[in-house]
Design a protein around this motif. Structure first.
Motif, PDB file in Angstrom:
ATOM      1  N   PHE A  17       0.812  -1.211   0.000  1.00 19.68           N
ATOM      2  CA  PHE A  17       0.000   0.000   0.000  1.00 19.68           C
ATOM      3  C   PHE A  17       0.851   1.268   0.000  1.00 19.68           C
ATOM      4  CE2 PHE A  17      -3.639  -2.463   2.202  1.00 19.68           C
ATOM      5  CZ  PHE A  17      -4.064  -2.951   0.985  1.00 19.68           C
ATOM      6  N   LEU A  18       2.151   1.129   0.274  1.00 16.00           N
ATOM      7  CA  LEU A  18       3.059   2.273   0.235  1.00 16.00           C
ATOM      8  C   LEU A  18       3.722   2.409  -1.130  1.00 16.00           C
ATOM      9  CD1 LEU A  18       4.786   1.775   3.694  1.00 16.00           C
ATOM     10  CD2 LEU A  18       2.939   3.363   3.118  1.00 16.00           C
ATOM     11  N   GLY A  19       3.421   1.472  -2.026  1.00 13.39           N
ATOM     12  CA  GLY A  19       4.011   1.511  -3.361  1.00 13.39           C
ATOM     13  C   GLY A  19       5.375   0.861  -3.441  1.00 13.39           C
ATOM     14  N   LEU A  20       5.729   0.061  -2.426  1.00 12.67           N
ATOM     15  CA  LEU A  20       7.031  -0.605  -2.419  1.00 12.67           C
ATOM     16  C   LEU A  20       6.958  -1.912  -3.196  1.00 12.67           C
ATOM     17  CD1 LEU A  20       8.012  -0.156   1.341  1.00 12.67           C
ATOM     18  CD2 LEU A  20       8.623   1.295  -0.594  1.00 12.67           C
ATOM     19  N   PRO A  21       8.054  -2.300  -3.850  1.00 17.27           N
ATOM     20  CA  PRO A  21       8.046  -3.583  -4.561  1.00 17.27           C
ATOM     21  C   PRO A  21       7.972  -4.751  -3.573  1.00 17.27           C
ATOM     22  CG  PRO A  21      10.237  -2.608  -4.602  1.00 17.27           C
ATOM     23  CD  PRO A  21       9.330  -1.595  -3.981  1.00 17.27           C
ATOM     24  N   GLU A  22       7.577  -5.893  -4.076  1.00 22.40           N
ATOM     25  CA  GLU A  22       7.441  -7.075  -3.220  1.00 22.40           C
ATOM     26  C   GLU A  22       8.787  -7.576  -2.726  1.00 22.40           C
ATOM     27  OE1 GLU A  22       5.214 -11.436  -3.268  1.00 22.40           O
ATOM     28  OE2 GLU A  22       5.169 -10.187  -5.061  1.00 22.40           O
ATOM     29  N   THR A  23       9.808  -7.558  -3.599  1.00 17.96           N
ATOM     30  CA  THR A  23      11.140  -8.050  -3.236  1.00 17.96           C
ATOM     31  C   THR A  23      12.201  -7.137  -3.823  1.00 17.96           C
ATOM     32  OG1 THR A  23      11.246  -9.477  -5.188  1.00 17.96           O
ATOM     33  CG2 THR A  23      10.399 -10.486  -3.162  1.00 17.96           C
ATOM     34  N   GLY A  24      13.428  -7.344  -3.388  1.00 18.68           N
ATOM     35  CA  GLY A  24      14.563  -6.627  -3.952  1.00 18.68           C
ATOM     36  C   GLY A  24      14.787  -5.255  -3.336  1.00 18.68           C
ATOM     37  N   PRO A  25      15.704  -4.482  -3.941  1.00 15.05           N
ATOM     38  CA  PRO A  25      15.991  -3.144  -3.429  1.00 15.05           C
ATOM     39  C   PRO A  25      14.731  -2.286  -3.356  1.00 15.05           C
ATOM     40  CG  PRO A  25      17.602  -3.772  -5.078  1.00 15.05           C
ATOM     41  CD  PRO A  25      16.519  -4.823  -5.099  1.00 15.05           C
ATOM     42  N   GLY A 130       6.441   9.181   9.504  1.00 18.98           N
ATOM     43  CA  GLY A 130       6.289   9.211   8.050  1.00 18.98           C
ATOM     44  C   GLY A 130       7.443   8.541   7.334  1.00 18.98           C
ATOM     45  N   THR A 131       8.003   7.500   7.958  1.00 16.14           N
ATOM     46  CA  THR A 131       9.159   6.816   7.395  1.00 16.14           C
ATOM     47  C   THR A 131       8.867   5.337   7.173  1.00 16.14           C
ATOM     48  OG1 THR A 131      10.063   6.376   9.618  1.00 16.14           O
ATOM     49  CG2 THR A 131      10.801   8.388   8.497  1.00 16.14           C
ATOM     50  N   VAL A 132       9.778   4.685   6.469  1.00 17.53           N
ATOM     51  CA  VAL A 132       9.675   3.255   6.218  1.00 17.53           C
ATOM     52  C   VAL A 132      11.093   2.699   6.104  1.00 17.53           C
ATOM     53  CG1 VAL A 132       9.484   3.535   3.701  1.00 17.53           C
ATOM     54  CG2 VAL A 132       8.584   1.471   4.785  1.00 17.53           C
ATOM     55  N   GLU A 133      11.296   1.474   6.600  1.00 11.44           N
ATOM     56  CA  GLU A 133      12.603   0.808   6.475  1.00 11.44           C
ATOM     57  C   GLU A 133      12.579  -0.050   5.223  1.00 11.44           C
ATOM     58  OE1 GLU A 133      14.573  -0.814   9.986  1.00 11.44           O
ATOM     59  OE2 GLU A 133      12.845  -0.122  11.131  1.00 11.44           O
ATOM     60  N   ILE A 134      13.551   0.193   4.342  1.00 11.02           N
ATOM     61  CA  ILE A 134      13.604  -0.543   3.080  1.00 11.02           C
ATOM     62  C   ILE A 134      14.955  -1.252   2.931  1.00 11.02           C
ATOM     63  CG2 ILE A 134      11.950   0.946   1.896  1.00 11.02           C
ATOM     64  CD1 ILE A 134      14.366   2.314   0.514  1.00 11.02           C
ATOM     65  N   GLN A 135      14.976  -2.248   2.064  1.00 11.70           N
ATOM     66  CA  GLN A 135      16.215  -2.945   1.747  1.00 11.70           C
ATOM     67  C   GLN A 135      17.062  -2.103   0.814  1.00 11.70           C
ATOM     68  OE1 GLN A 135      15.968  -7.220   0.903  1.00 11.70           O
ATOM     69  NE2 GLN A 135      13.754  -6.994   1.119  1.00 11.70           N
ATOM     70  N   MET A 136      18.359  -2.156   1.014  1.00 14.58           N
ATOM     71  CA  MET A 136      19.289  -1.440   0.118  1.00 14.58           C
ATOM     72  C   MET A 136      19.527  -2.279  -1.113  1.00 14.58           C
ATOM     73  SD  MET A 136      22.245  -0.044   2.561  1.00 14.58           S
ATOM     74  CE  MET A 136      21.979   1.146   3.814  1.00 14.58           C
TER      75      MET A 136
END
Length: 136
Positions: A17-25, A130-136
């Motif tokens: 729902f945040l528009g992030l991809p399912e996997t990967g960077p 208003g933040t999110v932790e994502i994979q590099m």
């Protein structure tokens, strides 16, 4: 998609729902990686606290909070997060702002907001900042 459909359906993956991809960077960082990074950061703060005043857990907590604030604001990651290939960004991908790093660090130090998780896998500390932790 209408708001009613958005709010009633469960996400297929964390961050959908945040528009992030399912996997990967740029996908949402997994819980095991986030917990691992948290332990590394706490270990570092404990080591610094031990050198400054052995046994003072309030000092360790203060070091932990200040370390998170400064490193997230300056570099979008902490040493533990870097080790686990995680970075913190604003929802939408922009760098974290000073006030967001401060909100997130203080709430992280309170512990409870970290335990309240939303459907996108973000803790209350991330949601309020208003933040999110994502994979590099």
């Amino acid at each position: 998609m209408s708001n009613a459909q958005y709010s009633s359906r469960e996400p297929r993956w964390a961050g959908e729902f945040l528009g992030l991809p399912e996997t990967g960077p740029a996908s949402a960082a997994s819980y095991p990686r986030r917990i691992g990074a948290l332990f590394v950061d706490w270990f570092i703060a404990s080591g610094i606290g031990l050198m400054l005043a052995a046994g003072n857990q309030w000092l360790v907590l203060g070091i932990f909070v200040v370390m998170h604030f400064a490193l997230l604001w300056l570099f979008a990651t902490t040493l533990g997060k870097l080790l686990f290939r995680i970075q913190v960004v604003q929802v939408g991908g922009a760098p974290v702002k000073l006030y967001q790093a401060a909100i997130r660090a203080v709430l992280l130090g309170l512990v409870v907001p970290v335990l309240i998780i939303d459907r996108d896998g973000r803790g209350l500390h991330d949601k309020m900042a208003g933040t999110v932790e994502i994979q590099m």
